[in-house]
Every structure is written in structure tokens, then in C-alpha cells.
Write an enzyme that holds these catalytic residues in place. Structure first.
Site: not given
Ligand code: NAD
Length: 296
Positions: A96, A171, A246
Site C-alpha cells: 500500500t 485501497k 500510514k
């Protein structure tokens, strides 16, 4: 059978690479951790000896690393695999990372005569082990079709999101929503318990009512409600608070750039940041329920 170089054998990468081996592919695995390499070779994978040699001997390179900076280091800068690879190699990044890095890598791959997909995943470490991940794929559809047998060995749902970078867009949106409904679910369960209700019964009722959602039904954060989820093992394993932070940071950056209001996304980020600072960054993200527990 394809020849694959798999880089990043962590919580996600190791079970994914193992599933490729199980499906009969010839897989070289590389990680900075000696233990990860050992575990991979025990599962029948080939330990990478020299990236610069193996890169010339594979059709596919899969990266599963913690950040865009590391993926960029491996492909472009430090290890410069784009430069070392045979022309026509297919690169699949399942980490990701931020959308801009994903687009830049895809463009550079193209300029060097390679193919590249951004293919981040959803489904957690459980999905990685069972081979039931969802892949959100950005890039050329013909490249996706070539990569399909590999992706299907690791996942169950395969979506073509659009051009390069759109896998990462899907995502980041998904994970922002995940953080928000995990927090909402935790608030509801804590409130129900504080008012005198059994969290298991409350979960059952809400799962068949309008509050139903994935955090409640599949990844319940209340200890003892569900087996085989991080809440049933003191929030060990799974998707860490660190990684959720994150992803929320990536969502906040994208929102700023696109001038999109995400008040709940920002709220979720604030809560997860404080939760991490209080010593929980290596716990699974469902541990946010502990941070939200009623005062004594
Ligand atoms: P992890 O920290 O468990 O694994 C990362 C691995 O990369 C480690 O083993 C580390 O040693 C290795 N590594 C770091 N730098 C390297 C380098 N230069 N060369 C080779 N190996 C290197 O992380 P993870 O949970 O496996 O997550 C990997 C990616 O997948 C992240 O981008 C994460 O956001 C994403 N992701 C994780 C989950 C999850 O549930 N854990 C779910 C979906 C997506």
C-alpha cells in the site's frame, strides 16, 4: 508455471509467496530478515542469493513492502531492478503506497520497456494465508490478464480499478472507511457493554440490523465475541496500528491535494495517532476499542 522474484516476506508477503509456491510457480524470495528467508525456504521457496542475478531469470517481480520509499528504492534507486531486469519483465507492487509514487513507477517501468501493475490487497493476514485476498489492480488490462494466474493463486477477488495508480486510490479509500467503521463499531460495543449488554448478543443483533459492517461481522474488536481474530489473542498479529496510521496519512494527503473534505477520516487519524503514541503501534488496529473503553 512462472518464474517469480518476491520481495518482502513479512506478515503478508510470506503467506502470499507460499501460495505461489503451492500453485507450482518457481519463486525466489527476498527479505532483509534472515528468519523470513528461512521460513520461506522451509515452505519450498528458493532463497534469493543475489537480486541482480535472479532478476534476469524471472518473468514477474512482486513487491510487498511497508512504504512507497522502499518500493522506489528497490525498483529504481538502491537495487535499481528496473535497470537490471530483462526487457518485458512484469512488475506487480502489492504494497500500500501513495498514488503519485505508484504512477511514477508505472511510467518509469514503461519507459524502460517493462510492464507494471499497482495491485494492493485487502483481506489481512488471514486472507493472505488462505489465498482469499482481494486485489485492486491499476494498470494495463492485458498486463493484468498475464498476471492473472499469479494473482488468482493468492486471492479470490480480482478487480481492475482502471489506469496506473487507481489500485492505490481504491485501497486508500477502502482503508479510510475501514478505520472509520472500526471506530464506530468499537464505540457501539463499548457503549452496549457499559449499559449492561453482552457484546456477543449485541454483535449478533447489529450484524442483522442496519449497523452491520465488516469490522463487526468478520473482525469483531471485542475480546471473546469471535474466535480467530486479533481481539481473541490480545490484538497480536493482523494489521498493525502503525500500518493503519500510514494509510490514514495517505488518505489525508490525497484529500488535501484533491480539496476533498474528510472530517471522519481526519478524526480517525487523530484517534489512531494518539493510540499509537500510547504504546499500541504494534497491536492490531482493532485494539482501538481499548483506547475507547469507558472511564473507571
Ligand atoms: P511487514 O512489516 O510484516 O513486512 C514487510 C517486510 O518487508 C519485512 O519482513 C521487512 O523485513 C521487509 N523489507 C523491508 N525493506 C526491505 C527491502 N529493502 N528489501 C527486502 N525486504 C524488505 O508488513 P506487512 O504487514 O507484510 O505489509 C506489507 C504491505 O502490505 C504494506 O504496504 C501494508 O500496508 C500492506 N498491507 C498489509 C496488510 C496487513 O494486514 N498486514 C493488509 C493489507 C495490506
Amino acid at each position: 508455471m512462472s518464474r517469480v522474484l518476491f520481495i518482502g516476506l513479512g506478515n503478508m508477503g510470506l503467506p502470499m509467496a507460499k501460495n505461489l509456491v503451492k500453485a507450482g510457480h518457481h519463486v525466489f524470495g527476498f527479505d532483509l530478515s534472515e528468519l523470513a528467508m528461512e521460513n520461506f525456504s522451509k515452505a519450498g521457496g528458493f532463497r534469493s542469493i543475489s537480486l541482480n542475478t535472479e532478476i534476469k531469470d524471472v518473468d514477474f517481480v512482486i513487491t510487498m513492502l511497508p512504504s512507497g520509499k522502499l518500493v522506489s528504492d528497490v525498483l529504481l534507486e538502491k537495487n535499481a531492478l528496473f535497470k537490471e531486469a530483462r526487457e518485458g519483465t512484469t512488475f506487480i507492487d502489492s504494497s500500500t503506497i501513495d498514488v503519485d509514487t505508484a504512477k511514477r513507477l508505472a511510467q518509469t517501468a514503461l519507459e524502460r520497456g517493462h510492464f507494471m501493475l499497482d495491485a494492493p490487497v485487502s483481506g489481512g493476514t488471514g486472507g493472505a494465508a488462505l489465498g482469499t485476498l482481494t486485489f485492486m489492480v491499476g494498470g494495463n488490462i492485458a498486463t493484468l490478464e498475464r498476471a492473472r494466474p499469479l494473482l488468482e493463486a493468492m486471492g479470490k477477488n480480482l478487480f481492475h480499478a482502471g489506469e496506473a495508480g487507481t489500485g492505490q486510490i481504491a485501497k486508500v479509500c477502502n482503508n479510510m472507511l475501514l478505520a472509520i467503521h472500526m471506530i464506530g463499531t468499537s464505540e457501539a460495543l463499548n457503549l452496549g457493554k457499559a449499559l449492561g449488554m453482552d457484546p456477543k448478543v449485541l454483535s449478533e443483533i447489529m450484524s442483522k440490523s442496519s449497523g452491520s459492517n465488516w469490522s463487526l461481522n468478520t473482525y469483531n474488536p471485542y475480546p471473546g465475541v469471535m474466535e480467530n481474530v486479533p481481539a481473541s489473542r490480545d490484538y497480536a498479529g493482523g494489521f498493525t496500528v502503525d500500518l493503519m496510521n500510514k494509510d490514514l496519512g495517505l488518505a489525508a494527503e490525497s484529500a488535501l491535494r484533491s480539496k476533498t473534505p474528510i472530517p471522519l477520516g481526519h478524526g480517525a487519524m487523530d484517534l489512531y495517532r494518539v493510540h499509537a503514541q500510547m504504546g499500541s503501534k504494534h497491536l492490531d488496529f482493532s485494539s482501538i476499542i481499548q483506547f475507547l473503553r469507558p472511564l473507571d
